[in-house]
Design an enzyme around this catalytic site. Sequence first.
Site, PDB file in Angstrom:
ATOM      1  N   ASP A 174       0.811  -1.224   0.000  1.00 50.94           N
ATOM      2  CA  ASP A 174       0.000   0.000   0.000  1.00 50.94           C
ATOM      3  C   ASP A 174       0.845   1.275   0.000  1.00 50.94           C
ATOM      4  O   ASP A 174       0.463   2.298   0.574  1.00 50.94           O
ATOM      5  CB  ASP A 174      -0.973   0.020   1.199  1.00 50.94           C
ATOM      6  CG  ASP A 174      -1.899  -1.182   1.181  1.00 50.94           C
ATOM      7  OD1 ASP A 174      -2.270  -1.618   0.084  1.00 50.94           O
ATOM      8  OD2 ASP A 174      -2.242  -1.677   2.274  1.00 50.94           O
TER       9      ASP A 174
ATOM     10  N   LYS B 186       1.852   2.112  -5.064  1.00 50.63           N
ATOM     11  CA  LYS B 186       2.429   1.522  -6.282  1.00 50.63           C
ATOM     12  C   LYS B 186       1.521   1.756  -7.491  1.00 50.63           C
ATOM     13  O   LYS B 186       1.988   2.011  -8.593  1.00 50.63           O
ATOM     14  CB  LYS B 186       2.637   0.007  -6.094  1.00 50.63           C
ATOM     15  CG  LYS B 186       3.593  -0.340  -4.960  1.00 50.63           C
ATOM     16  CD  LYS B 186       3.696  -1.837  -4.743  1.00 50.63           C
ATOM     17  CE  LYS B 186       2.441  -2.483  -4.233  1.00 50.63           C
ATOM     18  NZ  LYS B 186       2.010  -2.063  -2.897  1.00 50.63           N
TER      19      LYS B 186
ATOM     20  N   GLN C 115       1.957  -6.071  -3.241  1.00 53.13           N
ATOM     21  CA  GLN C 115       2.411  -6.205  -1.848  1.00 53.13           C
ATOM     22  C   GLN C 115       3.695  -5.395  -1.645  1.00 53.13           C
ATOM     23  O   GLN C 115       3.827  -4.352  -2.247  1.00 53.13           O
ATOM     24  CB  GLN C 115       2.605  -7.699  -1.466  1.00 53.13           C
ATOM     25  CG  GLN C 115       1.295  -8.463  -1.319  1.00 53.13           C
ATOM     26  CD  GLN C 115       0.650  -8.877  -2.623  1.00 53.13           C
ATOM     27  OE1 GLN C 115       1.277  -9.494  -3.444  1.00 53.13           O
ATOM     28  NE2 GLN C 115      -0.615  -8.530  -2.810  1.00 53.13           N
TER      29      GLN C 115
ATOM     30  N   GLY D   8      -4.533  -4.352  -3.889  1.00 52.14           N
ATOM     31  CA  GLY D   8      -5.527  -3.311  -4.173  1.00 52.14           C
ATOM     32  C   GLY D   8      -4.756  -2.064  -4.542  1.00 52.14           C
ATOM     33  O   GLY D   8      -4.140  -1.435  -3.680  1.00 52.14           O
ATOM     34  N   HIS D   9      -4.694  -1.745  -5.823  1.00 53.88           N
ATOM     35  CA  HIS D   9      -3.916  -0.598  -6.296  1.00 53.88           C
ATOM     36  C   HIS D   9      -4.872   0.496  -6.761  1.00 53.88           C
ATOM     37  O   HIS D   9      -5.730   0.252  -7.603  1.00 53.88           O
ATOM     38  CB  HIS D   9      -2.983  -1.026  -7.439  1.00 53.88           C
ATOM     39  CG  HIS D   9      -1.935  -2.011  -6.993  1.00 53.88           C
ATOM     40  ND1 HIS D   9      -0.929  -2.465  -7.806  1.00 53.88           N
ATOM     41  CD2 HIS D   9      -1.734  -2.612  -5.800  1.00 53.88           C
ATOM     42  CE1 HIS D   9      -0.157  -3.303  -7.128  1.00 53.88           C
ATOM     43  NE2 HIS D   9      -0.628  -3.420  -5.905  1.00 53.88           N
TER      44      HIS D   9
HETATM   45  P1  GDP Z   1      -0.775   0.337  -3.543  1.00 48.21           P
HETATM   46  O1  GDP Z   1      -1.372  -0.936  -3.081  1.00 48.21           O
HETATM   47  O2  GDP Z   1       0.696   0.413  -3.259  1.00 48.21           O
HETATM   48  O3  GDP Z   1      -1.081   0.660  -4.981  1.00 48.21           O
HETATM   49  O4  GDP Z   1      -1.431   1.486  -2.666  1.00 48.21           O
HETATM   50  P2  GDP Z   1      -3.013   1.652  -2.322  1.00 48.21           P
HETATM   51  O5  GDP Z   1      -3.697   2.133  -3.531  1.00 48.21           O
HETATM   52  O6  GDP Z   1      -3.529   0.435  -1.656  1.00 48.21           O
HETATM   53  O7  GDP Z   1      -2.936   2.751  -1.190  1.00 48.21           O
HETATM   54  C1  GDP Z   1      -2.415   4.018  -1.441  1.00 48.21           C
HETATM   55  C2  GDP Z   1      -3.523   5.055  -1.157  1.00 48.21           C
HETATM   56  O8  GDP Z   1      -2.947   6.334  -1.082  1.00 48.21           O
HETATM   57  C3  GDP Z   1      -4.559   5.149  -2.269  1.00 48.21           C
HETATM   58  O9  GDP Z   1      -5.773   5.529  -1.694  1.00 48.21           O
HETATM   59  C4  GDP Z   1      -4.012   6.247  -3.167  1.00 48.21           C
HETATM   60  O10 GDP Z   1      -5.030   6.918  -3.909  1.00 48.21           O
HETATM   61  C5  GDP Z   1      -3.420   7.171  -2.135  1.00 48.21           C
HETATM   62  N1  GDP Z   1      -2.240   7.917  -2.580  1.00 48.21           N
HETATM   63  C6  GDP Z   1      -1.230   7.523  -3.427  1.00 48.21           C
HETATM   64  N2  GDP Z   1      -0.283   8.474  -3.472  1.00 48.21           N
HETATM   65  C7  GDP Z   1      -0.683   9.477  -2.663  1.00 48.21           C
HETATM   66  C8  GDP Z   1      -0.092  10.729  -2.269  1.00 48.21           C
HETATM   67  O11 GDP Z   1       1.005  11.092  -2.655  1.00 48.21           O
HETATM   68  N3  GDP Z   1      -0.813  11.473  -1.381  1.00 48.21           N
HETATM   69  C9  GDP Z   1      -2.015  11.080  -0.885  1.00 48.21           C
HETATM   70  N4  GDP Z   1      -2.633  11.876  -0.023  1.00 48.21           N
HETATM   71  N5  GDP Z   1      -2.593   9.919  -1.235  1.00 48.21           N
HETATM   72  C10 GDP Z   1      -1.922   9.127  -2.095  1.00 48.21           C
HETATM   73  P1  IMO Z   2      -0.959  -4.177  -2.232  1.00 48.46           P
HETATM   74  O1  IMO Z   2      -0.495  -4.748  -3.564  1.00 48.46           O
HETATM   75  C1  IMO Z   2      -0.953  -4.575   2.096  1.00 48.46           C
HETATM   76  C2  IMO Z   2      -1.065  -8.647   3.687  1.00 48.46           C
HETATM   77  C3  IMO Z   2      -2.312  -9.112   4.401  1.00 48.46           C
HETATM   78  C4  IMO Z   2      -1.700 -10.067   5.404  1.00 48.46           C
HETATM   79  C5  IMO Z   2      -0.578 -10.727   4.598  1.00 48.46           C
HETATM   80  C6  IMO Z   2      -0.970 -12.070   3.977  1.00 48.46           C
HETATM   81  O2  IMO Z   2      -2.246  -3.461  -2.307  1.00 48.46           O
HETATM   82  O3  IMO Z   2       0.138  -3.394  -1.595  1.00 48.46           O
HETATM   83  P2  IMO Z   2      -2.500 -12.725   1.895  1.00 48.46           P
HETATM   84  O4  IMO Z   2      -3.955 -12.488   1.636  1.00 48.46           O
HETATM   85  O5  IMO Z   2      -1.600 -12.174   0.863  1.00 48.46           O
HETATM   86  O6  IMO Z   2      -2.204 -14.168   2.198  1.00 48.46           O
HETATM   87  O7  IMO Z   2      -2.204 -11.932   3.277  1.00 48.46           O
HETATM   88  O8  IMO Z   2      -0.275  -9.817   3.566  1.00 48.46           O
HETATM   89  N1  IMO Z   2      -1.297  -8.143   2.315  1.00 48.46           N
HETATM   90  C7  IMO Z   2      -1.215  -6.847   1.990  1.00 48.46           C
HETATM   91  N2  IMO Z   2      -1.001  -5.751   2.754  1.00 48.46           N
HETATM   92  N3  IMO Z   2      -1.081  -4.457   0.759  1.00 48.46           N
HETATM   93  C8  IMO Z   2      -1.267  -5.550  -0.015  1.00 48.46           C
HETATM   94  O9  IMO Z   2      -1.261  -5.494  -1.369  1.00 48.46           O
HETATM   95  C9  IMO Z   2      -1.388  -6.816   0.592  1.00 48.46           C
HETATM   96  N4  IMO Z   2      -1.585  -8.065   0.120  1.00 48.46           N
HETATM   97  C10 IMO Z   2      -1.518  -8.867   1.190  1.00 48.46           C
HETATM   98  O10 IMO Z   2      -2.960  -8.033   5.040  1.00 48.46           O
HETATM   99  O11 IMO Z   2      -1.090  -9.366   6.455  1.00 48.46           O
HETATM  100 MG    MG Z   3      -2.946  -1.597  -1.837  1.00 43.61          MG
END
Ligand code: GDP
Ligand code: IMO
Ligand code: MG
Length: 430
Positions: free
Chosen positions: A13, A16, A220, A40-41
Site C-alpha cells: 500500500d 504503487k 504487496q 488493491g492498487h
Molecule cells: P498500492 O497498493 O501500493 O497501490 O497502494 P493503495 O492504492 O492500496 O494505497 C495508497 C492510497 O494512497 C490510495 O488511496 C491512493 O489513492 C493514495 N495515494 C497515493 N499516493 C498518494 C499521495 O502522494 N498522497 C495522498 N494523499 N494519497 C496518495
Molecule cells: P498491495 O499490492 C498490504 C497482507 C495481508 C496479510 C498478509 C498475507 O495493495 O500493496 P494474503 O492475503 O496475501 O495471504 O495476506 O499480507 N497483504 C497486503 N497488505 N497491501 C497488499 O497489497 C497486501 N496483500 C496482502 O494483510 O497481512
Molecule cells: Mg494496496
Amino acid sequence: MAAVVLVGAQWGDEGKGKITDFLAEQADCIVRYQGGSNAGHTVVVGGQKFMLHLIPSGILYPDKVCVIGNGVALDLEMLVREIEGLEAQGISVANLRISSRAHILMPYHKKFDELQELGCRQLGTTKRGIGPAYTDKMERVGFRLVDLLEADFLSRLATVVSAKNRVLEQVYGEAGFDVDQIWATLAPCIERVRGHVTDTSLLVNRMVSEGKRVLFEGAQGTLLDIDHGTYPYVTSSSPTAGGACVGAGVGPTKISRVLGVVKAYTTRVGEGPFPTELADEVGEFMRQRGAEFGTTTGRPRRCGWLDAVILRYAVRVNGLTDIAITKIDVLDDFDSLKICVGYRYGDRILEEFPESLKVLQDCEPVYVEVEGWKTSLAGCREYQDLPEATRRYVETVAKLTGVPVCMIAVGPERHQTIVTKSLFGGPGTP
Ligand code: GDP
Ligand code: IMO
Ligand code: MG
C-alpha cells in the site's frame, strides 16, 4: 533497453498503483508478476477513482499492453468482475494479455484461506485464497490457465477436488465442493478471457528486444515477501524485484532499473511486528489524514513513522536504483517528524533488519527528529516548489538509503506528482 521493476519497499500500500499509472504514460507494456486479488492498487485521475486488483495499473491508457504474468495467482471470477467494472467506467481492456501459465485460484482456495484464518494460523490474510493457491502450485496439484483449456481438465479437477473434500469434511467438518458447480462458474469466465490468453513471456521478451519500455508492477511489498519478509506474517509470493524475472519469464539481464516505492511514513495491514507503529493519537491522525483503510478489505491500516532500517533492507534485497516517495502531503501538519535510523535491542544498536521476529518484536526504534513544514504540499509540481523542510526530509531519505529520489507524490491524483529524474530516458537520465 528500458525495463523497470517497481516494488513496494515496505508492507504494501505504498502507492504503487499511482506511481505505475504515472510511469505508464512513458511505457509500452505494464506487467503484473505476482500476487493476486489480495492486491488493491488505487489510481485517481480527474476525480475518478479506479481500484485495481489483478489488472496492471497501466490499463487506463488504451494504447499500452497490459500483462498478467505467469506468477500471478489468477482468480478468474474476480478478473471478469474487474474487467466488467473497468468497462463500466469506460476503460477498454482490449490490450490485456494473460499468461497461459498463470495458476488458477479456485473457490476451494478461498475456503481454505478462511478456515485457516479461523484456526491455528491467524495471519490476518485478505482471505482471497492466496496462500492455498500458491501451496497447490508448489505441491504440483494446481491448474494453469492452459490446463483449463485441455480435454482432460475435468477429470484432473475431480481428482484434486475429491482430495480437498476429504480434508474439508474430515478435518474441518465442512461441506465439500462439487466439480460441476466449479465448472459452471469457471466456464463462462474462461470464455470471457480466452481471447486475451497467450504466452506472455514470449510477448514481454519480444517487446524488450525491440527496445520497447516495459514496467513491471509489483504487488504487496518487500516485508511481505515469502523469503525476505517478516515470516510467517507475509504473503505467499515474491514481491521483491527477483520475483519479476520468475513471475514474468524474463532474465535478470533484461532489467535496467529497480524503483522502490516508499510511503513517507509506514503502514501495515494484518498481524506481525512493526517497530515504529504508533498505537496512539499520532497514528490515528496519520490513518485519517492518509485515508489508511485497505483497498481490498477495508481494514484500518496500522500507521507509524518512517523506518530507514526497513528502507535500507529494501535497497539491499531488491537492488533499488531509485526511490519514489509517496503521500508526503499526509505529513503536512506535523511540527516535527521522526525517522527511525536504527533499532535498540538490549544494549546493542542494530543497523540491519533482523531475521528473528522475536528480536524484531523487542526492538525499540532509535529516531532522528526533523522539522515539519506546516503547509500544504498538494499544489507543488516542481521540486523547487517544495518547502525547504520537505526537501530536507526527501534528502534525508536519499542519504539514509544511499539511493536517489526520482519522484515525489503530493496527492492521490495522477498530476500530483513531482519528477526529479526520468526513469525511461529523457532529460536528466544518467
Ligand atoms: P498500492 O497498493 O501500493 O497501490 O497502494 P493503495 O492504492 O492500496 O494505497 C495508497 C492510497 O494512497 C490510495 O488511496 C491512493 O489513492 C493514495 N495515494 C497515493 N499516493 C498518494 C499521495 O502522494 N498522497 C495522498 N494523499 N494519497 C496518495
Ligand atoms: P498491495 O499490492 C498490504 C497482507 C495481508 C496479510 C498478509 C498475507 O495493495 O500493496 P494474503 O492475503 O496475501 O495471504 O495476506 O499480507 N497483504 C497486503 N497488505 N497491501 C497488499 O497489497 C497486501 N496483500 C496482502 O494483510 O497481512
Ligand atoms: Mg494496496
